[in-house]
Scaffold this motif. Sequence first.
Motif, PDB file in Angstrom:
ATOM      1  N   ASP A 136      18.206  12.337   8.485  1.00 30.49           N
ATOM      2  CA  ASP A 136      18.992  13.156   9.393  1.00 30.49           C
ATOM      3  C   ASP A 136      18.943  14.654   9.130  1.00 30.49           C
ATOM      4  N   ASP A 137      18.078  15.078   8.230  1.00 36.51           N
ATOM      5  CA  ASP A 137      17.894  16.519   8.080  1.00 36.51           C
ATOM      6  C   ASP A 137      16.434  16.827   7.743  1.00 36.51           C
ATOM      7  N   ARG A 138      16.135  18.106   7.847  1.00 32.40           N
ATOM      8  CA  ARG A 138      14.761  18.579   7.674  1.00 32.40           C
ATOM      9  C   ARG A 138      14.207  18.253   6.282  1.00 32.40           C
ATOM     10  N   ASP A 139      15.030  18.357   5.250  1.00 35.13           N
ATOM     11  CA  ASP A 139      14.561  18.102   3.887  1.00 35.13           C
ATOM     12  C   ASP A 139      14.187  16.638   3.693  1.00 35.13           C
ATOM     13  N   GLU A 140      14.971  15.711   4.250  1.00 38.34           N
ATOM     14  CA  GLU A 140      14.645  14.281   4.154  1.00 38.34           C
ATOM     15  C   GLU A 140      13.361  13.981   4.917  1.00 38.34           C
ATOM     16  N   ALA A 141      13.213  14.591   6.089  1.00 34.99           N
ATOM     17  CA  ALA A 141      12.002  14.390   6.893  1.00 34.99           C
ATOM     18  C   ALA A 141      10.773  14.938   6.163  1.00 34.99           C
ATOM     19  N   ALA A 142      10.930  16.062   5.470  1.00 29.89           N
ATOM     20  CA  ALA A 142       9.808  16.680   4.756  1.00 29.89           C
ATOM     21  C   ALA A 142       9.246  15.756   3.684  1.00 29.89           C
ATOM     22  N   LEU A 143      10.085  14.901   3.113  1.00 27.49           N
ATOM     23  CA  LEU A 143       9.618  13.958   2.088  1.00 27.49           C
ATOM     24  C   LEU A 143       8.672  12.900   2.657  1.00 27.49           C
ATOM     25  N   LEU A 144       8.663  12.739   3.982  1.00 27.11           N
ATOM     26  CA  LEU A 144       7.821  11.723   4.620  1.00 27.11           C
ATOM     27  C   LEU A 144       6.550  12.298   5.243  1.00 27.11           C
ATOM     28  N   THR A 145       6.318  13.587   5.097  1.00 28.99           N
ATOM     29  CA  THR A 145       5.103  14.152   5.678  1.00 28.99           C
ATOM     30  C   THR A 145       3.880  13.668   4.914  1.00 28.99           C
ATOM     31  N   ASN A 146       2.777  13.535   5.620  1.00 29.65           N
ATOM     32  CA  ASN A 146       1.501  13.033   5.093  1.00 29.65           C
ATOM     33  C   ASN A 146       1.583  11.585   4.625  1.00 29.65           C
ATOM     34  N   VAL A 147       2.449  10.807   5.256  1.00 33.48           N
ATOM     35  CA  VAL A 147       2.579   9.384   4.974  1.00 33.48           C
ATOM     36  C   VAL A 147       1.938   8.622   6.128  1.00 33.48           C
ATOM     37  N   ASP A 148       1.071   7.655   5.805  1.00 28.68           N
ATOM     38  CA  ASP A 148       0.420   6.853   6.838  1.00 28.68           C
ATOM     39  C   ASP A 148       1.379   5.832   7.428  1.00 28.68           C
ATOM     40  N   ILE A 149       1.198   5.584   8.722  1.00 30.04           N
ATOM     41  CA  ILE A 149       1.950   4.569   9.453  1.00 30.04           C
ATOM     42  C   ILE A 149       1.013   3.382   9.647  1.00 30.04           C
ATOM     43  N   ALA A 150       1.436   2.206   9.220  1.00 27.55           N
ATOM     44  CA  ALA A 150       0.620   1.000   9.369  1.00 27.55           C
ATOM     45  C   ALA A 150       1.404  -0.054  10.135  1.00 27.55           C
ATOM     46  N   VAL A 151       0.676  -1.000  10.704  1.00 31.37           N
ATOM     47  CA  VAL A 151       1.275  -2.158  11.366  1.00 31.37           C
ATOM     48  C   VAL A 151       0.512  -3.400  10.921  1.00 31.37           C
ATOM     49  N   GLU A 152       1.110  -4.553  11.156  1.00 32.72           N
ATOM     50  CA  GLU A 152       0.440  -5.823  10.854  1.00 32.72           C
ATOM     51  C   GLU A 152      -0.778  -5.961  11.771  1.00 32.72           C
ATOM     52  N   LYS A 153      -1.913  -6.357  11.216  1.00 28.83           N
ATOM     53  CA  LYS A 153      -3.119  -6.560  12.029  1.00 28.83           C
ATOM     54  C   LYS A 153      -2.877  -7.549  13.154  1.00 28.83           C
ATOM     55  N   SER A 154      -2.007  -8.533  12.919  1.00 27.16           N
ATOM     56  CA  SER A 154      -1.735  -9.557  13.935  1.00 27.16           C
ATOM     57  C   SER A 154      -1.062  -8.986  15.178  1.00 27.16           C
ATOM     58  N   GLN A 155      -0.518  -7.762  15.099  1.00 32.40           N
ATOM     59  CA  GLN A 155       0.112  -7.123  16.255  1.00 32.40           C
ATOM     60  C   GLN A 155      -0.904  -6.465  17.188  1.00 32.40           C
ATOM     61  N   LEU A 156      -2.122  -6.266  16.707  1.00 33.91           N
ATOM     62  CA  LEU A 156      -3.129  -5.607  17.535  1.00 33.91           C
ATOM     63  C   LEU A 156      -3.566  -6.541  18.653  1.00 33.91           C
ATOM     64  N   PRO A 157      -3.774  -6.003  19.855  1.00 33.79           N
ATOM     65  CA  PRO A 157      -4.233  -6.843  20.966  1.00 33.79           C
ATOM     66  C   PRO A 157      -5.623  -7.420  20.704  1.00 33.79           C
ATOM     67  N   GLN A 158      -5.877  -8.604  21.249  1.00 38.37           N
ATOM     68  CA  GLN A 158      -7.213  -9.206  21.168  1.00 38.37           C
ATOM     69  C   GLN A 158      -8.185  -8.374  22.008  1.00 38.37           C
ATOM     70  N   LEU A 159      -9.405  -8.254  21.535  1.00 42.87           N
ATOM     71  CA  LEU A 159     -10.433  -7.490  22.246  1.00 42.87           C
ATOM     72  C   LEU A 159     -11.488  -8.434  22.798  1.00 42.87           C
ATOM     73  N   GLY A 160     -12.301  -7.911  23.709  1.00 40.88           N
ATOM     74  CA  GLY A 160     -13.412  -8.680  24.261  1.00 40.88           C
ATOM     75  C   GLY A 160     -14.491  -8.917  23.228  1.00 40.88           C
ATOM     76  N   ASP A 161     -15.472  -9.725  23.589  1.00 39.55           N
ATOM     77  CA  ASP A 161     -16.534 -10.124  22.667  1.00 39.55           C
ATOM     78  C   ASP A 161     -17.363  -8.963  22.115  1.00 39.55           C
ATOM     79  N   THR A 162     -17.505  -7.903  22.877  1.00 45.85           N
ATOM     80  CA  THR A 162     -18.328  -6.786  22.415  1.00 45.85           C
ATOM     81  C   THR A 162     -17.486  -5.557  22.065  1.00 45.85           C
ATOM     82  N   ASP A 163     -16.185  -5.741  21.918  1.00 44.71           N
ATOM     83  CA  ASP A 163     -15.291  -4.658  21.517  1.00 44.71           C
ATOM     84  C   ASP A 163     -14.781  -4.933  20.109  1.00 44.71           C
ATOM     85  N   PHE A 164     -14.645  -3.867  19.317  1.00 48.39           N
ATOM     86  CA  PHE A 164     -14.223  -4.011  17.933  1.00 48.39           C
ATOM     87  C   PHE A 164     -13.304  -2.857  17.563  1.00 48.39           C
ATOM     88  N   TYR A 165     -12.367  -3.145  16.689  1.00 45.74           N
ATOM     89  CA  TYR A 165     -11.548  -2.083  16.121  1.00 45.74           C
ATOM     90  C   TYR A 165     -12.364  -1.378  15.045  1.00 45.74           C
TER      91      TYR A 165
END
Length: 179
Positions: A73-102
Amino acid sequence: MTAKRSNLISVGRLTGVFGIKGWIKVKSFTSPEDNILQYSPWWLKTRHGVKPVEIDGFEARANGIIVHLPGVDDRDEAALLTNVDIAVEKSQLPQLGDTDFYWHELVGLRVKNRFEGQECDLGVVKELLETGANDVLVVVGDDSSADRRERLIPYVWETYVLAVDLERAEILVSWDPAF
């Protein structure tokens, strides 16, 4: 915090603070950019491990996305999270066609080349670049390849990229090895 999880894929990064109330700028790796907001929870990859978070507010602005996280809730707390990667579970990614790849599926694959009747190993995909016209494979030679050169091969299906075999961890290309 929990231990690192191998089924996570990076989809963005917290890049900086916005204002004084704890809002954080987001660089999305998804296309379109605001698709990152469809995933929940986000897993923040910090130097202390990964931590699940839900966003409790967001705004899509002309110069990017900003989010608010519960308890930040403040700028100093937010600053501690800069340059942090955001990840998700691979299972959440949509299925792609046969010739499409992540991209994460292509990084680390061995690149085999078939050009003018000759075959050779060019190396391993180190990363991909987005150029606007098409994506580009960055292929780096190693001990098993024809040489140790780095090559930039346009990811143009059926022109330069002939096949992708995830089970064999290989990409077959048609590329002049002199380039």
